[in-house]
Structure formats: structure tokens, C-alpha cells
Design a protein around this motif. Structure first.
Motif, PDB file in Angstrom:
ATOM      1  N   UNK A   1      -6.322 -18.275 -19.776  1.00 34.79           N
ATOM      2  CA  UNK A   1      -7.645 -18.851 -19.500  1.00 34.79           C
ATOM      3  C   UNK A   1      -7.822 -19.083 -17.997  1.00 34.79           C
ATOM      4  N   UNK A   2      -8.909 -18.535 -17.450  1.00 29.41           N
ATOM      5  CA  UNK A   2      -9.217 -18.718 -16.038  1.00 29.41           C
ATOM      6  C   UNK A   2      -8.417 -17.852 -15.092  1.00 29.41           C
ATOM      7  N   UNK A   3      -7.618 -16.923 -15.623  1.00 34.91           N
ATOM      8  CA  UNK A   3      -6.813 -16.067 -14.749  1.00 34.91           C
ATOM      9  C   UNK A   3      -7.707 -15.071 -14.004  1.00 34.91           C
ATOM     10  N   UNK A   4      -7.238 -14.638 -12.833  1.00 33.57           N
ATOM     11  CA  UNK A   4      -7.956 -13.668 -12.017  1.00 33.57           C
ATOM     12  C   UNK A   4      -7.231 -12.328 -12.162  1.00 33.57           C
ATOM     13  N   UNK A   5      -7.887 -11.378 -12.796  1.00 31.21           N
ATOM     14  CA  UNK A   5      -7.194 -10.148 -13.209  1.00 31.21           C
ATOM     15  C   UNK A   5      -7.729  -8.917 -12.466  1.00 31.21           C
TER      16      UNK A   5
ATOM     17  N   UNK B   1     -19.489  -4.338 -22.241  1.00 35.18           N
ATOM     18  CA  UNK B   1     -20.223  -5.326 -21.450  1.00 35.18           C
ATOM     19  C   UNK B   1     -20.893  -4.625 -20.290  1.00 35.18           C
ATOM     20  N   UNK B   2     -22.218  -4.619 -20.250  1.00 41.35           N
ATOM     21  CA  UNK B   2     -22.965  -3.884 -19.249  1.00 41.35           C
ATOM     22  C   UNK B   2     -23.638  -4.842 -18.290  1.00 41.35           C
ATOM     23  N   UNK B   3     -23.371  -4.666 -16.983  1.00 39.49           N
ATOM     24  CA  UNK B   3     -24.013  -5.518 -15.987  1.00 39.49           C
ATOM     25  C   UNK B   3     -25.151  -4.806 -15.289  1.00 39.49           C
ATOM     26  N   UNK B   4     -25.220  -3.478 -15.361  1.00 38.21           N
ATOM     27  CA  UNK B   4     -26.371  -2.718 -14.912  1.00 38.21           C
ATOM     28  C   UNK B   4     -26.487  -1.501 -15.805  1.00 38.21           C
ATOM     29  N   UNK B   5     -27.595  -0.816 -15.747  1.00 35.41           N
ATOM     30  CA  UNK B   5     -27.856   0.245 -16.702  1.00 35.41           C
ATOM     31  C   UNK B   5     -27.097   1.512 -16.352  1.00 35.41           C
ATOM     32  N   UNK B   6     -25.762   1.437 -16.446  1.00 33.08           N
ATOM     33  CA  UNK B   6     -24.921   2.595 -16.154  1.00 33.08           C
ATOM     34  C   UNK B   6     -23.842   2.700 -17.232  1.00 33.08           C
ATOM     35  N   UNK B   7     -24.233   2.574 -18.483  1.00 25.80           N
ATOM     36  CA  UNK B   7     -23.266   2.596 -19.576  1.00 25.80           C
ATOM     37  C   UNK B   7     -22.594   3.953 -19.672  1.00 25.80           C
ATOM     38  N   UNK B   8     -21.436   3.971 -20.338  1.00 24.49           N
ATOM     39  CA  UNK B   8     -20.596   5.160 -20.394  1.00 24.49           C
ATOM     40  C   UNK B   8     -21.292   6.369 -20.966  1.00 24.49           C
ATOM     41  N   UNK B   9     -20.890   7.550 -20.501  1.00 20.11           N
ATOM     42  CA  UNK B   9     -21.436   8.798 -21.007  1.00 20.11           C
ATOM     43  C   UNK B   9     -20.271   9.739 -21.248  1.00 20.11           C
TER      44      UNK B   9
ATOM     45  N   UNK C   1      -2.612 -13.612 -27.391  1.00 18.37           N
ATOM     46  CA  UNK C   1      -2.930 -14.216 -26.094  1.00 18.37           C
ATOM     47  C   UNK C   1      -4.036 -15.256 -26.261  1.00 18.37           C
ATOM     48  N   UNK C   2      -3.845 -16.401 -25.621  1.00 19.89           N
ATOM     49  CA  UNK C   2      -4.845 -17.474 -25.660  1.00 19.89           C
ATOM     50  C   UNK C   2      -5.685 -17.381 -24.381  1.00 19.89           C
ATOM     51  N   UNK C   3      -6.970 -17.084 -24.538  1.00 22.10           N
ATOM     52  CA  UNK C   3      -7.816 -16.895 -23.365  1.00 22.10           C
ATOM     53  C   UNK C   3      -9.262 -17.201 -23.721  1.00 22.10           C
ATOM     54  N   UNK C   4      -9.851 -18.168 -23.042  1.00 24.48           N
ATOM     55  CA  UNK C   4     -11.250 -18.491 -23.259  1.00 24.48           C
ATOM     56  C   UNK C   4     -12.156 -17.693 -22.331  1.00 24.48           C
ATOM     57  N   UNK C   5     -11.685 -17.426 -21.104  1.00 20.48           N
ATOM     58  CA  UNK C   5     -12.457 -16.632 -20.154  1.00 20.48           C
ATOM     59  C   UNK C   5     -11.531 -16.187 -19.016  1.00 20.48           C
TER      60      UNK C   5
ATOM     61  N   UNK D   1     -15.962 -13.368 -17.305  1.00 16.67           N
ATOM     62  CA  UNK D   1     -16.132 -12.766 -18.626  1.00 16.67           C
ATOM     63  C   UNK D   1     -15.679 -13.759 -19.684  1.00 16.67           C
ATOM     64  N   UNK D   2     -16.501 -14.063 -20.667  1.00 21.41           N
ATOM     65  CA  UNK D   2     -17.863 -13.574 -20.909  1.00 21.41           C
ATOM     66  C   UNK D   2     -18.816 -14.012 -19.794  1.00 21.41           C
ATOM     67  N   UNK D   3     -19.893 -13.247 -19.615  1.00 17.78           N
ATOM     68  CA  UNK D   3     -20.843 -13.519 -18.540  1.00 17.78           C
ATOM     69  C   UNK D   3     -21.518 -14.872 -18.701  1.00 17.78           C
ATOM     70  N   UNK D   4     -21.863 -15.211 -19.927  1.00 14.50           N
ATOM     71  CA  UNK D   4     -22.512 -16.494 -20.201  1.00 14.50           C
ATOM     72  C   UNK D   4     -21.469 -17.609 -20.087  1.00 14.50           C
TER      73      UNK D   4
END
Length: 686
Positions: free
Chosen positions: A377-381, A547-555, A395-399, A415-418
Motif C-alpha cells: 500500500x502506497x508503494x512507488x513502483x 485503465x485509460x487516462x487519455x484516448x489511446x487505448x491498446x490496438x 499481496x495486500x495493497x489498497x493503492x 492507482x486507482x485514479x479515484x
């Protein structure tokens, strides 16, 4: 069945090279035992007692006392030299003042910068003094001056040797006999130093001279005791002294040198005077091990005092382990909250149930690492190096945060963004799963979306078994860009990356230098370029899994039969003229030496004919293809020159791009698929 030696007296026993996997040595007395090169995978040494046998302890205690007394004697000589300041003779005055001044300098340099710097300064000055003495003698500057210089060199060399020897001796005494015995030896050393100091002053000298020599000798003894003590406490400035002392103390102790200690358990074992050089320490457990600072670690991760402390206590909260090689370390259930492992290698480590809350794991290597039950939780990855061998079960991880924090952005890419949401049980592993097997194509200079699109398309078609699929795009800074593609398990990412960038760099150079335009015949290629331009135009653009942050989803580019070609933006020259120029260039090439083995001339002639007669190629593409054949013909005059090989490689890449837009059954495509690999081979390109 594993052997059971628990509780036994195994002093001095020889287990060299034996297979003792899983053996139980719990509570055993293994002092002086030899486990050199033994297989001790999974062995239990909990509560075992390693180190020196009693007879060697007695012998080394005696040696330690002798060293301490001898060291006091050496400092007495230093006191004697200094006391000569108060004699009336010029020669002894010079020698005394020289020793005093330079030993004070040695004290200061050693305390501030360490033993190596102090001894280095002594060596330098002695060398200069010796050179000066020789120069004076050579020049015939007079007997008095020459004698004074020689006395200077000799006295200072002796003083330096005495100082260094005493410091090392004190450290050895500490390692051998411990603080209690050292105190007694120290008293003897000071007594001897004082006696010789007064004796050195001489009956005819002033009482003040003897007192001064006495004071200086005592200061020297205390100085060396301080250095030796600091060395044994792990002060890195005095590591040379400590390494020498520990090496002596471990010479007859328990030896695990070269042994395989994978998963071995040394919990609460006593490890004084133990040799662990060149051992395999994957997931070895050292929890609450005693006298762990007296082992001889060699080049293993145990050479770091902070790492040893962490292994013994399990407490690494808020500690810095950046760029440390911790491969195979056992930190099961350790408290690593807020710790920093930036750039560290934790591959194959045991981090089960470890608390890694808010830990900095930027670029941390975690291949084969067991994170089962760990808290993240709270790790920087950011750019951490997990693979499909990294265990994340339970694994225990809230965000988590995908970037390191800054003053401007303390919660970067959460992550999650909200911020009101957290990962449910098991969600983190599902979230991170898409990047287990990814190909990260990092562009560290200005990005050309057209070159990226065609290079990635070429790579996907050349390696359909890799199942390439774009899962993330990210702009970094003003001109850096990351394209992340999912790959099939077992794909050679190094080879894929090398091929991609080789193709991309050639295409980018051609697009810039020759001002070529990308002719788009594929909706998918066109969409990919649009996505790239969109990503590069965003202040921050990022996709991660679903999880999409701009309109560039996978193709998914896999399996498409259409690809863009490349054509010039200038008017197309007359095809007949171009074809004639190609023929002239081909005729200048030598014939193949063997009739049944066609050379560059014969292969290019076939390719020239197929292109000229093709009904599938538009005129502009046919003209461009013929130009590339002409380029190959000119390069074929010296096919082994590196510059010509590079030119040929670019031309072949261009031809592949032109032909790939045609149906697979086209005659020119079939001919190119046979001829181009053979041409590449003759140019030494594969």
C-alpha cells in the motif's frame, strides 16, 4: 533422509565438499568446523555456535596481548623520537620536530579521512624525504645537511610504520579477545609505553622532556585504540583495519567458504570468526544471529553493515538501500515501510509478509522475487522490474503510485485514479498482470510517429509468435516517449527491442533526410499514428491495462496484411530511364565465381526484372523500388565495407516496406521473399 547433527559437538570436524542438503545442525557446536564447498541447501544452523575452538581462542588471546604490548613498545619509540626535541644537538632536534609535526598531521588526516588516506600521506612524505636525502647526498651539500635529511626520512618511516602497526594490532586484539581482555592488554601497553618514553628521555635530559614523551606516548596509544575500536564498530573510514583484523580472527574459525547456503537457517546462531566468502546465500535466514559483525563476508551482500543489521533485526523502516545488490536476500516479515530501494536488485529475494508500505521501488529488479502476502500500500513502483516469475499471491495493497513524489505532485499517478477508491483483495495482482510480459520501447529523443507506426507494424508481422499488442503509451518530458507492448510468454524481448529500434532509426533518418512521405494504406496504421500524435500532444498521457487516462487505448496490430509504404514527395522520374540506370549499375558488378551459386549481381538482376515486370506495383512505388535496387548495386561493389553494409540494410528495409503493402500472392512479393534474405546474407547482414 536428511542427516541430524542437532546438539552435537562437531568442533574441528571436516565436512568439506559433502552433500548435506537439509541437514540439521541446530544447537550444534561447529566451532572450527570446515564446510568449504559443501552443499548445505536448506540446512538448519539455528542456535548453532560457530567460531574458534577453545585452544585457538587461548592462543589468540595470548597473541592479542603480545600485539598490544608490542604496540605500546612501538609508540614508546615514537615518544623517544619526539623527546629528542629537548636535546641540544641540531640533528636530533630536527628529527624530533619532524616526527612530532608529521605524526600530528597523520593523526588529523586519519581521523578525518580514514586510515588509507593517513597511511597514503605517510608514504608520500617518506618517499619525498628519501628523494631529498638522496639529492642532497648526490649534490654534496654537506655532511650535516645530508645526515639531517637521512635522519628525517628514517625517523618518519619508523614513526609511520609504528603508528600503522599499532592501529592494526589493537583492532586484531579486539577481534580476538573482546573488550574485557583488551582493557587489560591496554593497561600493559600504556605501562610499557610510559617506561620506554622516560627511558628514551635519558638521565641527562630535562624532566620536562620525559613528561612530554610520556604524554605523547599515551596520546598515541589512545589514538590507536580509538581507531581500532571504530574499525571494529564498522566505521567505513577504517574498513582496511577491520578487514585485516577479521581476516586474522577468522583464519581458524568455522569455514563456509564456497558453500551453497541457499535457504539455510542461521537464526540465533553465534557467528563470530566465520568465513562466508564466495558462498551462495540465496534466501539464507540470519534473524537474531549473534556477533554477525565478526564474520568474513567477502563480496556477498553481508559486507554492508546496514544490510547485516537489517537481516538480524528485520527492521529496515525508512532506511536507504538504493542501488544495493541484494539478490537472494531473505527479508521475510521484515519491516521495510518507507524504505528506499531505487535501482536495487532484489531478484530471487524472499519478501513474504514484508511490510513495503510507501517503499520506493523505482527501477527495482524483482525477477523471481517472492512477495506472497507482502504489503505494498502506497508503494512507488515506477519502472519496477517485475516479470512473470514474480510471486504476488495474496499481496495486500489498497493503492500504489506509478511515479516518485515531487513537491509539485506528492501523489503522482495514483492507482486507482479515484482517491476515494482502493483495490479490493486480489485486484492489485489483476491490475499489474498486463505488464508481466511487456516489451518496453523507450524513445529518448524526438519521436517520429510515422516511423514508430511502420517499425512496430514490421516487427509484429516479422514475429507473429510474439503476439505483440500495445497496452500503454506515455509521454515523458518534452521529447521522450514509452511504447509498451504485451508479448507472448518466453519472447526474447532483447532481440525484439533491438530489431525494432534498428528499423525505427533507419526509417526516421530516411524520413528526415530524404523528406519522404508515409503512404498509408491501412486503417490500423493510420489509427496508430493518430494515437501516437494524440499521446505526444498531451501534457501527460498514460494507459495501464484497462485503465485509460487519455484516448489511446491498446490496438492489436497482429495479423494485419496491410502496411504503409514510403515514397518520395518529388515528381516521379521516367521509369525507363531509372530502369536503364539500374542495368548500368548491375553490369558494373562482377559475375559470381560459381555458376551454381548466384552472387549479388545475379540476385539483383532477378529482382530488377521482377519489379520492372510487376503489374501489382503502382508507378511511384515501382520507381522507388528500382532506386533501391540501384543503391544495392552500387553498394555491392564493396559488400564487406561497413558503410556499404549500412546503406544496403537501409535499402532492403525500404524494399520490404514497399512490398509489404501488396497481396502475399503477388509475384514480386514471392520473389522478394526469396531474393532479399539471400542478398542480405551476401552483404553479411544475416
Amino acid at each position: 533422509m536428511a542427516l541430524d547433527f542437532s546438539g552435537q559437538n562437531l568442533r574441528g570436524r571436516n565436512f568439506k565438499g559433502l552433500d548435506l542438503a537439509g541437514a540439521n545442525f541446530g544447537y550444534a557446536d561447529i566451532r572450527g568446523a570446515n564446510f568449504t564447498n559443501a552443499n548445505l541447501i536448506g540446512a538448519n544452523f539455528s542456535h548453532a555456535k560457530a567460531g574458534l575452538q577453545p585452544r585457538w581462542v587461548i592462543f589468540l588471546v595470548f597473541v592479542g596481548w603480545l600485539l598490544s604490548v608490542f604496540s605500546g613498545l612501538l609508540w614508546a619509540f615514537n615518544g623517544y623520537f619526539v623527546s629528542q626535541i629537548f636535546n641540544s644537538r641540531l640533528e636530533t632536534d630536527i628529527r624530533g620536530w619532524t616526527v612530532l609535526i608529521l605524526l600530528i598531521a597523520f593523526f588529523l588526516i586519519t581521523i578525518r579521512q580514514g586510515v588509507v588516506a593517513g597511511l597514503g600521506a605517510l608514504t608520500f612524505v617518506v618517499a619525498i624525504a628519501g628523494a631529498g636525502a638522496g639529492a642532497l647526498a648526490f649534490a654534496g651539500a654537506g655532511a650535516g645537511a645530508g645526515a639531517g635529511a637521512i635522519a628525517f626520512a628514517g625517523a618518519f618511516a619508523g614513526a609511520g610504520a609504528f603508528a600503522g602497526a599499532f592501529t592494526v594490532a589493537i583492532a586484531i586484539a579486539i577481534a580476538f579477545v573482546g573488550a574485557g581482555a583488551l582493557a587489560r592488554a591496554r593497561a600493559i601497553a600504556i605501562t610499557v609505553a610510559v617506561a620506554f618514553a622516560f627511558a628514551g628521555a635519558g638521565a641527562g635530559a630535562l624532566a620536562f622532556a620525559g613528561a612530554f614523551a610520556f604524554a605523547f606516548a599515551v596520546v598515541g596509544v589512545l589514538f590507536s585504540i580509538y581507531i581500532g575500536w571504530q574499525a571494529m564498530k564498522g566505521n567505513e573510514k577504517y574498513s582496511l583495519v577491520r578487514n585485516i583484523a577479521v581476516a586474522f580472527a577468522a583464519a581458524r574459525g568455522t569455514s563456509f567458504r564456497g558453500a551453497n547456503l541457499t535457504n539455510a537457517d542461521f537464526s540465533q546462531a553465534t557467528l563470530k570468526s566465520t568465513d562466508l566468502r564466495n558462498t551462495i546465500l540465496i534466501c539464507s535466514r540470519w534473524y537474531q544471529a549473534k556477533m554477525f559483525d565478526r564474520v568474513r563476508p567477502g563480496l556477498t551482500y553481508l559486507q554492508n553493515s546496514q544490510v547485516r543489521q537489517l537481516l538480524v533485526t528485520g527492521q529496515g523502516q525508512d532506511k536507504n538501500f538504493d542501488h544495493e545488490n541484494l539478490r537472494g536476500i531473505n527479508l521475510k516479515a521484515a519491516n521495510l515501510a518507507d524504505a528506499s530501494f531505487i535501482g536495487a536488485d532484489l531478484s530471487e529475494a524472499n519478501l513474504q509478509d514484508a511490510d513495503l508500505s510507501r517503499a520506493k521501488l523505482k527501477q527495482t529488479q524483482l525477477e523471481g522475487t517472492d512477495l506472497t502476502g507482502a504489503t505494498l500500500t502506497g508503494a512507488y513502483i515506477e519502472d519496477w522490474g517485475i516479470t512473470n516469475t514474480t510471486k504476488l499471491h495474496g499481496v495486500k495493497c489498497e493503492y500504489v503510485f506509478m511515479r516518485l513524489p515531487t513537491k509539485e505532485d506528492p501523489d503522482p499517478l495514483r492507482k486507482p485514479d479515484n482517491k476515494q477508491e482502493v483495490f479490493a483483495d486480489g485486484d492489485f495482482a489483476d491490475f499489474i498482470q498486463p505488464i508481466f510480459d511487456t516489451l518496453d520501447l523507450y524513445h529518448n529523443q524526438g519521436v517520429d510517429p510515422r516511423a514508430v507506426a511502420i517499425a512496430f507494424k514490421n516487427l509484429a508481422e516479422k514475429h507473429p509468435e510474439a503476439e505483440l499488442e500495445i497496452v500503454a503509451m506515455e509521454k515523458r518530458g518534452d521529447d521522450k516517449f514509452l511504447l509498451r507492448a504485451k508479448t507472448a510468454v518466453g519472447s526474447d524481448k532483447s532481440q525484439l527491442s533491438a530489431e525494432y529500434f534498428d528499423d525505427y532509426n533507419q526509417l526516421k533518418a530516411l524520413l528526415q533526410s530524404q523528406q519522404l512521405l508515409l503512404v498509408e494504406r491501412s486503417d490500423r496504421i493510420r489509427n496508430l499514428e493518430i494515437m501516437l500524435n494524440t499521446a505526444l500532444g498531451q501534457p501527460k498521457s498514460y494507459t495501464q491495462g484497462n485503465t485509460i487516462m487519455s484516448d489511446i487505448s491498446g490496438i492489436n496490430i497482429q495479423g494485419s496484411s496491410n502496411v504503409s509504404g514510403i515514397a518520395g514527395n518529388s515528381s516521379i522520374a521516367n521509369l525507363g530511364t531509372i530502369s536503364g540506370n539500374v542495368s548500368i549499375a548491375l553490369n558494373q558488378l562482377p559475375d559470381a565465381p560459381e555458376a551454381d551459386k548466384p552472387g549479388i549481381k545475379e540476385l539483383l538482376t532477378q529482382l530488377h526484372s521482377c519489379i520492372s515486370q510487376s503489374a501489382d506495383l503502382p508507378e511511384e512505388d515501382k520507381a522507388e523500388a528500382l532506386e533501391q535496387v540501384k543503391t544495392l548495386a552500387e553498394a555491392g561493389k564493396s559488400p564487406q565495407e561497413s558503410t556499404k553494409q549500412k546503406t544496403a540494410k537501409t535499402a532492403i528495409t525500404m524494399l520490404k516496406g514497399i512490398f509489404s503493402g501488396l497481396p502475399a500472392i503477388a509475384s514480386v512479393v514471392e520473389a522478394a521473399n526469396k531474393l532479399l534474405p539471400a542478398i542480405s546474407k551476401l552483404f553479411g547482414l544475416g
